[in-house]
Scaffold this motif. Structure first.
Motif, PDB file in Angstrom:
ATOM      1  N   ARG A 195       0.830  -1.213   0.000  1.00  0.00           N
ATOM      2  CA  ARG A 195       0.000   0.000   0.000  1.00  0.00           C
ATOM      3  C   ARG A 195       0.859   1.255   0.000  1.00  0.00           C
ATOM      4  O   ARG A 195       0.522   2.242  -0.624  1.00  0.00           O
TER       5      ARG A 195
ATOM      6  N   ARG B 243       3.801   1.605  -1.348  1.00  0.00           N
ATOM      7  CA  ARG B 243       4.514   1.744  -2.637  1.00  0.00           C
ATOM      8  C   ARG B 243       3.625   2.365  -3.686  1.00  0.00           C
ATOM      9  O   ARG B 243       4.110   2.864  -4.682  1.00  0.00           O
ATOM     10  N   ARG B 244       2.318   2.300  -3.529  1.00  0.00           N
ATOM     11  CA  ARG B 244       1.404   2.854  -4.551  1.00  0.00           C
ATOM     12  C   ARG B 244       1.376   4.305  -4.477  1.00  0.00           C
ATOM     13  O   ARG B 244       1.461   5.269  -4.326  1.00  0.00           O
TER      14      ARG B 244
END
Length: 121
Positions: free
Chosen positions: A118, A120-121
């Protein structure tokens, strides 16, 4: 008809009977020159209670009371193996605890992996 025992008498009877070395160390088993002594982990707890009349300024002038409670568990810890005068400890393997630990570890890994993805998004 059996006589009634107080909570204190019941706890004393259980405490003296349940927490002896004979409950922790089982009867030795001998075969082919090898002696095996089983060992268990014993845990117990108790409760009690009493009752009597209420104070003069209470809403209910009658007395009452009750009590009770006791818990006891025993789990195998392992065995002592005695052969030729040498004693060796062999712990019991609790497969259920190993499986539960593995499941908790897997759950923690899934939660950490989800949090990392989550971010990294």
């Amino acid at each position: 008809m059996p006589s009634k025992l107080s909570a204190t008498e019941i706890i004393d009877r259980v405490r003296t009977g349940a927490s002896t070395a004979g409950r922790v160390f089982g009867e030795p088993i001998e075969r082919d020159g090898v002696t095996v002594v089983p060992v268990a982990v014993i845990r117990g707890g108790g409760g009690g209670g009493a009752g009597s009349g209420t104070p003069a300024d209470a809403d209910k002038p009658e007395g009452e009371g009750s009590g009770g409670g006791f818990g006891f568990t025993a789990h195998p810890a392992g065995v002592y193996v005695i052969r030729d005068g040498d004693a060796h400890w062999r712990p019991a393997l609790n497969v259920n605890r190993i499986i539960a630990g593995g499941q908790l570890l897997a759950l923690a890994a899934v939660l950490v992996a989800g949090a990392v993805l989550r971010r990294r998004r």
